[in-house]
Design a protein around this motif. Structure first.
Motif, PDB file in Angstrom:
ATOM      1  N   HIS A 293       0.835  -1.199   0.000  1.00  0.00           N
ATOM      2  CA  HIS A 293       0.000   0.000   0.000  1.00  0.00           C
ATOM      3  C   HIS A 293       0.873   1.253   0.000  1.00  0.00           C
ATOM      4  N   GLU A 294       0.270   2.373  -0.341  1.00  0.00           N
ATOM      5  CA  GLU A 294       0.988   3.649  -0.369  1.00  0.00           C
ATOM      6  C   GLU A 294       0.090   4.750   0.187  1.00  0.00           C
ATOM      7  N   ALA A 295       0.695   5.651   0.965  1.00  0.00           N
ATOM      8  CA  ALA A 295      -0.005   6.819   1.504  1.00  0.00           C
ATOM      9  C   ALA A 295       0.476   8.064   0.766  1.00  0.00           C
ATOM     10  N   VAL A 296      -0.444   8.795   0.159  1.00  0.00           N
ATOM     11  CA  VAL A 296      -0.119   9.955  -0.669  1.00  0.00           C
ATOM     12  C   VAL A 296      -0.901  11.162  -0.169  1.00  0.00           C
ATOM     13  N   VAL A 297      -0.255  12.319  -0.171  1.00  0.00           N
ATOM     14  CA  VAL A 297      -0.913  13.558   0.239  1.00  0.00           C
ATOM     15  C   VAL A 297      -0.880  14.538  -0.925  1.00  0.00           C
ATOM     16  N   LEU A 298      -2.060  15.032  -1.319  1.00  0.00           N
ATOM     17  CA  LEU A 298      -2.179  16.072  -2.338  1.00  0.00           C
ATOM     18  C   LEU A 298      -2.547  17.378  -1.645  1.00  0.00           C
ATOM     19  N   SER A 299      -1.991  18.495  -2.120  1.00  0.00           N
ATOM     20  CA  SER A 299      -2.375  19.782  -1.538  1.00  0.00           C
ATOM     21  C   SER A 299      -2.351  20.865  -2.597  1.00  0.00           C
ATOM     22  N   ALA A 300      -3.185  21.873  -2.372  1.00  0.00           N
ATOM     23  CA  ALA A 300      -3.247  23.036  -3.250  1.00  0.00           C
ATOM     24  C   ALA A 300      -3.648  24.244  -2.419  1.00  0.00           C
ATOM     25  N   VAL A 301      -3.221  25.407  -2.861  1.00  0.00           N
ATOM     26  CA  VAL A 301      -3.569  26.655  -2.179  1.00  0.00           C
ATOM     27  C   VAL A 301      -4.997  27.033  -2.542  1.00  0.00           C
ATOM     28  N   VAL A 302      -5.758  27.462  -1.540  1.00  0.00           N
ATOM     29  CA  VAL A 302      -7.122  27.937  -1.746  1.00  0.00           C
ATOM     30  C   VAL A 302      -7.315  29.206  -0.928  1.00  0.00           C
ATOM     31  N   PRO A 303      -8.338  30.006  -1.241  1.00  0.00           N
ATOM     32  CA  PRO A 303      -8.603  31.185  -0.416  1.00  0.00           C
ATOM     33  C   PRO A 303      -8.999  30.787   1.003  1.00  0.00           C
ATOM     34  N   ALA A 304      -8.613  31.577   1.975  1.00  0.00           N
ATOM     35  CA  ALA A 304      -9.046  31.337   3.345  1.00  0.00           C
ATOM     36  C   ALA A 304     -10.563  31.390   3.402  1.00  0.00           C
ATOM     37  N   GLY A 305     -11.151  30.538   4.228  1.00  0.00           N
ATOM     38  CA  GLY A 305     -12.601  30.499   4.342  1.00  0.00           C
ATOM     39  C   GLY A 305     -13.282  29.701   3.259  1.00  0.00           C
ATOM     40  N   PHE A 306     -12.515  29.017   2.452  1.00  0.00           N
ATOM     41  CA  PHE A 306     -13.050  28.194   1.367  1.00  0.00           C
ATOM     42  C   PHE A 306     -14.054  27.195   1.935  1.00  0.00           C
ATOM     43  N   GLY A 307     -15.276  27.183   1.419  1.00  0.00           N
ATOM     44  CA  GLY A 307     -16.345  26.374   1.973  1.00  0.00           C
ATOM     45  C   GLY A 307     -16.195  24.885   1.716  1.00  0.00           C
ATOM     46  N   ALA A 308     -16.899  24.080   2.514  1.00  0.00           N
ATOM     47  CA  ALA A 308     -16.781  22.629   2.436  1.00  0.00           C
ATOM     48  C   ALA A 308     -17.305  22.086   1.106  1.00  0.00           C
ATOM     49  N   VAL A 309     -18.414  22.650   0.596  1.00  0.00           N
ATOM     50  CA  VAL A 309     -18.980  22.163  -0.664  1.00  0.00           C
ATOM     51  C   VAL A 309     -18.016  22.420  -1.812  1.00  0.00           C
ATOM     52  N   ALA A 310     -17.480  23.652  -1.867  1.00  0.00           N
ATOM     53  CA  ALA A 310     -16.519  23.983  -2.915  1.00  0.00           C
ATOM     54  C   ALA A 310     -15.252  23.149  -2.764  1.00  0.00           C
ATOM     55  N   ALA A 311     -14.840  22.927  -1.523  1.00  0.00           N
ATOM     56  CA  ALA A 311     -13.633  22.141  -1.278  1.00  0.00           C
ATOM     57  C   ALA A 311     -13.804  20.719  -1.780  1.00  0.00           C
TER      58      ALA A 311
END
Length: 507
Positions: free
Chosen positions: A384-402
């Motif tokens: 198995h492998e554990a992978v982390v993806l990340s990207a910059v978003v505006p502060a306060g970015f809502g859960a639905v949009a996220a």
């Protein structure tokens, strides 16, 4: 800034158990003071957290460690065991792999200017490596000019000198006798690098800290320089292990921790900080208070006292946040896989407009950082492998949009991990709301390191305040965000309390 030299043992209250706050606590305890840390959540570490499920383990905050010398210094100064006796640090090589918009790829060796130049020459064509190497020479000049005032010393009282002077050197204009100074990082890319891929490489270092390269000062060139000059490191077991080691060092130095203890106010007496008031109505008396909290929280804690008054550093406005997607994959990590891959946006301008425009929105295809640690301790077994993806978003970015954007991150990451969706067992999305809950920062904002120029917009307030006995520590005060800078803030606060206003930083 008001500060006092400590004579004898003092009671010191620390608000928050982030890494910077714990660094200050350990140093103050070693100096002979009685230190109590009040943390509103149930654990330590601030943004340096861990998520575990089904035998998988993921860092949910920083995933790599720059400038480990900052933490080595902490462990040397606070006990006999060095950092390497408490955690295993591994130099990441290559430091990063980059997948550019046109499909070109390059892997950059760790802490090797010559190796980076050669890799860029081979992958991007003749002259690309030399132009990047020449840029690093100029970036070093900016680093040399700002290293002490922006990392190793308390913020100068005349901080406007740092705000007004651009430390990145001016370049002679071709066929002209005069020179021309780049005002922004984007201008550095256009004028000096001459290749859209090199420009994307340059700008990605600013973007990773939530900075718009079109408005970030040219002094942001120190960000890629730090990485290339000092390398990147990984802590075996994840960066949470570093937080654990700092916490245990605090315990060994008899720092007291009170978890689930929400501080509601800084207690004042005779015009100076005299302790903290808790949500249950009790008061923890102290001669000094060290606050490792976000700016809004500091305002609430200080009540009517103007701890940040007119003339102070303006501080960074509109800080960005981060969206993280944790991936549990079937199938082991292939040999030779880069620890970090940056998949660059196909339309850089559209991405920046989406992030930093008047109405922040979802980036159509964002720049995505893919972390794939070579660490058996993070997975249930070698299959198995554990992978982390990340990207910059505006502060306060809502859960639905996220949630919508998380799908885009996975699609972009397929450019770095072929067959990703077929390997996916499950995923977990971490939003700005999670960061806000863990750190108390409004909207889940993530502070950037302090930078010179830009009229002081990217400086952070001094560690001392206008209330005697009250100091601030961590990413929202000098010298700003990031693990290395947080560690230095702890050293600066401890120095200011122990030695008083004459303290001038590490030598």
């Amino acid at each position: 800034m008001v500060a006092d030299k400590v004579f004898g043992m003092a009671r010191i209250a620390v608000i928050g158990a982030g890494t910077g706050a714990m660094a200050a606590a350990a140093r103050l305890a070693v100096a002979g003071h009685r230190v109590t840390v009040y943390e509103r959540t149930r654990t330590y570490g601030g943004a340096v957290r861990r998520f575990e499920r089904d035998g998988f383990s993921f860092d949910t905050g920083p995933g790599l460690l720059p400038l480990p010398a900052v933490w080595r210094d902490l462990f040397v100064k606070t006990g006999k065991e060095p950092l390497e006796a408490c955690v295993e640090t591994v130099q990441v090589d290559p430091s990063s792999r980059h997948v550019f918009a046109d499909g070109t790829e390059v892997a950059l060796p760790n802490a090797s200017r010559a190796g980076v130049v050669a890799a860029l020459e081979e992958s991007l064509g003749s002259g690309a490596g030399q132009r990047w190497g020449d840029f690093l020479v100029r970036a070093r000049e900016a680093w040399d000019r700002t290293r002490r005032p922006l990392l190793e010393e308390p913020l100068w009282a005349d901080w406007r000198v740092l705000a007004e002077r651009e430390p990145y050197p001016a370049l002679p204009r071709r066929k002209l006798l005069r020179t021309r100074r780049a005002g922004t990082l984007a201008e550095v890319g256009v004028r000096e690098l001459g290749d859209a891929r090199l420009t994307a490489l340059l700008e990605s270092h600013a973007l990773a800290h939530g900075l718009d390269p079109r408005t970030a000062p040219a002094s942001a060139a120190v960000l890629p320089y730090m990485e290339h000059a000092f390398g990147l490191w990984y802590v075996r077991g994840g960066l949470r292990e570093l937080a654990r080691a700092v916490y245990e060092r605090c315990l060994a130095r008899r720092v007291e921790f009170r978890f689930g203890a929400e501080v509601t106010a800084v207690h004042e007496k005779d015009g100076r900080a005299a302790g903290v008031e808790l949500a249950d109505g009790t008061v923890g008396e102290a001669e000094f208070v060290v606050a490792g909290v976000a700016p809004g929280a500091l305002d609430r804690l200080s009540g009517s006292t103007a701890v940040r008054a007119a003339g102070d550093v303006p501080g960074r406005a509109g800080a960005a946040s981060r969206l993280t997607v944790l991936l549990a994959l079937r199938g082991g990590r292939p040999a030779g896989t880069a620890h970090r891959t940056v998949v660059h946006a196909r339309d850089r301008e559209a991405e920046l407009d989406a992030l930093f425009g008047a109405v922040p929105d979802l980036a159509p295809r964002p720049t995505v950082t893919v972390l794939r640690p070579d660490d058996p301790g993070l997975v249930p077994d070698a299959g198995h492998e554990a992978v982390v993806l990340s990207a910059v978003v505006p502060a306060g970015f809502g859960a639905v949009a996220a949630d919508r954007l998380a799908g885009r991150l996975v699609s972009v990451a397929e450019r770095a991990i072929p067959g990703l969706r077929d390997r996916l067992l499950w995923h977990e999305v971490r939003t700005p709301a999670d960061i806000a809950r863990e750190t108390g920062a409004e909207g889940g904002a993530v502070p950037a390191p302090s930078l010179a120029a830009a009229e002081g917009r990217l400086l952070h307030p001094a560690n001392g305040t206008r209330l005697a006995g009250l100091f601030t520590v961590g990413g929202w005060s000098h010298p700003g965000g990031g693990l290395a800078h947080a560690g230095m803030s702890g050293a600066l606060v401890a120095g200011l309390i122990v030695e008083g206003p004459e303290f001038r930083g590490s030598q």
